[in-house]
Scaffold this motif. Structure first.
Motif, short mmCIF file in Angstrom:
data_model
loop_
_atom_site.label_atom_id
_atom_site.label_comp_id
_atom_site.label_asym_id
_atom_site.label_seq_id
_atom_site.Cartn_x
_atom_site.Cartn_y
_atom_site.Cartn_z
N ARG A 19 1.01 -1.14 0.03
CA ARG A 19 0.06 0.04 0.11
C ARG A 19 0.79 1.03 -0.15
N LEU A 20 0.74 2.19 -1.18
CA LEU A 20 1.53 3.21 -1.35
C LEU A 20 0.76 4.71 -0.70
N SER A 21 1.39 5.26 -0.14
CA SER A 21 0.86 6.56 0.30
C SER A 21 1.51 7.82 -0.37
N CYS A 22 0.91 8.92 -0.58
CA CYS A 22 1.44 10.20 -0.95
C CYS A 22 0.82 11.27 -0.36
N ALA A 23 1.68 11.98 0.28
CA ALA A 23 1.18 13.46 0.85
C ALA A 23 1.29 14.49 0.03
N ALA A 24 0.36 15.27 -0.37
CA ALA A 24 0.60 16.32 -1.26
C ALA A 24 0.22 17.71 -0.62
N SER A 25 1.05 18.76 -1.06
CA SER A 25 0.54 20.05 -0.45
C SER A 25 1.16 21.11 -1.79
N GLY A 26 0.68 22.27 -1.14
CA GLY A 26 1.12 23.16 -2.09
C GLY A 26 0.18 23.78 -3.19
N ALA A 33 -7.47 16.25 -10.50
CA ALA A 33 -7.40 14.57 -10.20
C ALA A 33 -5.90 14.52 -9.49
N ILE A 34 -5.96 13.46 -8.67
CA ILE A 34 -4.50 13.10 -8.22
C ILE A 34 -4.26 11.72 -8.45
N GLY A 35 -2.92 11.45 -8.70
CA GLY A 35 -2.89 10.17 -9.39
C GLY A 35 -1.16 9.48 -9.05
N TRP A 36 -1.20 8.42 -9.59
CA TRP A 36 0.09 7.71 -9.35
C TRP A 36 0.64 7.46 -10.94
N PHE A 37 1.96 7.54 -11.03
CA PHE A 37 2.69 7.15 -12.11
C PHE A 37 3.78 6.36 -11.88
N ARG A 38 4.45 5.47 -12.68
CA ARG A 38 5.49 4.65 -12.39
C ARG A 38 6.49 4.84 -13.57
N ARG A 67 -6.48 -5.15 -9.91
CA ARG A 67 -5.29 -5.31 -8.91
C ARG A 67 -5.14 -4.33 -8.16
N PHE A 68 -5.28 -3.24 -8.74
CA PHE A 68 -4.57 -1.82 -7.89
C PHE A 68 -6.10 -0.98 -7.63
N THR A 69 -6.09 -0.41 -6.36
CA THR A 69 -7.13 0.18 -6.05
C THR A 69 -6.87 1.66 -5.31
N ILE A 70 -7.08 2.86 -6.08
CA ILE A 70 -6.91 4.32 -5.67
C ILE A 70 -7.79 4.91 -4.65
N SER A 71 -7.42 5.62 -3.30
CA SER A 71 -8.33 6.01 -2.64
C SER A 71 -7.60 7.42 -1.99
N SER A 72 -8.42 8.01 -1.49
CA SER A 72 -7.79 9.40 -1.05
C SER A 72 -8.55 9.84 0.29
N ASP A 73 -7.58 10.43 1.30
CA ASP A 73 -8.35 11.03 2.48
C ASP A 73 -8.00 12.53 2.42
N ASN A 74 -9.08 13.36 1.57
CA ASN A 74 -8.64 14.55 1.55
C ASN A 74 -8.27 15.67 2.74
N LYS A 76 -6.57 14.55 5.12
CA LYS A 76 -5.07 14.38 5.40
C LYS A 76 -4.11 14.74 4.11
N ARG A 77 -5.05 15.09 3.03
CA ARG A 77 -4.24 15.41 1.70
C ARG A 77 -3.14 14.10 1.14
N THR A 78 -3.90 13.06 1.27
CA THR A 78 -3.04 11.97 1.21
C THR A 78 -4.16 11.06 0.31
N VAL A 79 -3.17 10.28 -0.75
CA VAL A 79 -3.71 9.58 -1.81
C VAL A 79 -3.21 8.18 -1.52
N TYR A 80 -3.78 6.93 -1.50
CA TYR A 80 -3.37 5.92 -1.45
C TYR A 80 -3.25 5.01 -2.48
N LEU A 81 -2.44 3.97 -2.69
CA LEU A 81 -2.54 3.02 -3.89
C LEU A 81 -2.39 1.65 -3.33
#
Length: 119
Positions: A19-26, A33-38, A67-74, A76-81
């Motif tokens: 489970r990945l987490s991303c804290a976004a700010s600024g 939208a907010i998302g994941w790249f690799r 297989r992957f599921t994206i979610s967010s907690d606005n 906390k300004r955090t998006v999960y994968l």
């Protein structure tokens, strides 16, 4: 200043989960939208998934769909994968960014988080 801080990567065997987490700010979170790249070695960076919080619409690339599921907690300004049934071809550095027109919005990327899947 726009900032992304990714975490949660690691080394797992095929079939495992992370489970990945991303804290976004600024920036205003609802503006995009907010998302994941690799970025896998020797390949171009690719979009994996994104979430538009104002209508809960999501996008998944064909390679991760189911297989992957994206979610967010606005709050906390955090998006999960949530990544399940991982495959060796999922090995890459994973980054998050705001997304518009299927592309990243900001040129400033975080440090990313390494995901390594062994067979």
């Amino acid at each position: 200043e726009v900032q992304f801080v990714e975490s949660g990567g690691g080394s797992v065997q095929a079939g495992g989960s992370l489970r990945l987490s991303c804290a976004a700010s600024g920036f205003t979170l609802d503006a995009y939208a907010i998302g994941w790249f690799r970025h896998a070695r020797g390949k171009a960076r690719e979009a994996v998934s994104w979430l538009l919080s104002r209508d809960n619409s999501t996008y998944y690339s064909d390679s991760v769909k189911g297989r992957f599921t994206i979610s967010s907690d606005n709050a906390k300004r955090t998006v999960y994968l949530q990544m399940n049934s991982l495959k060796p071809e999922d090995t890459a550095v994973y980054y998050c960014n705001a997304v518009q027109f299927q592309r990243e919005v900001y040129r400033s990327w975080g440090q990313g988080t390494q995901v390594t899947v062994s067979s």
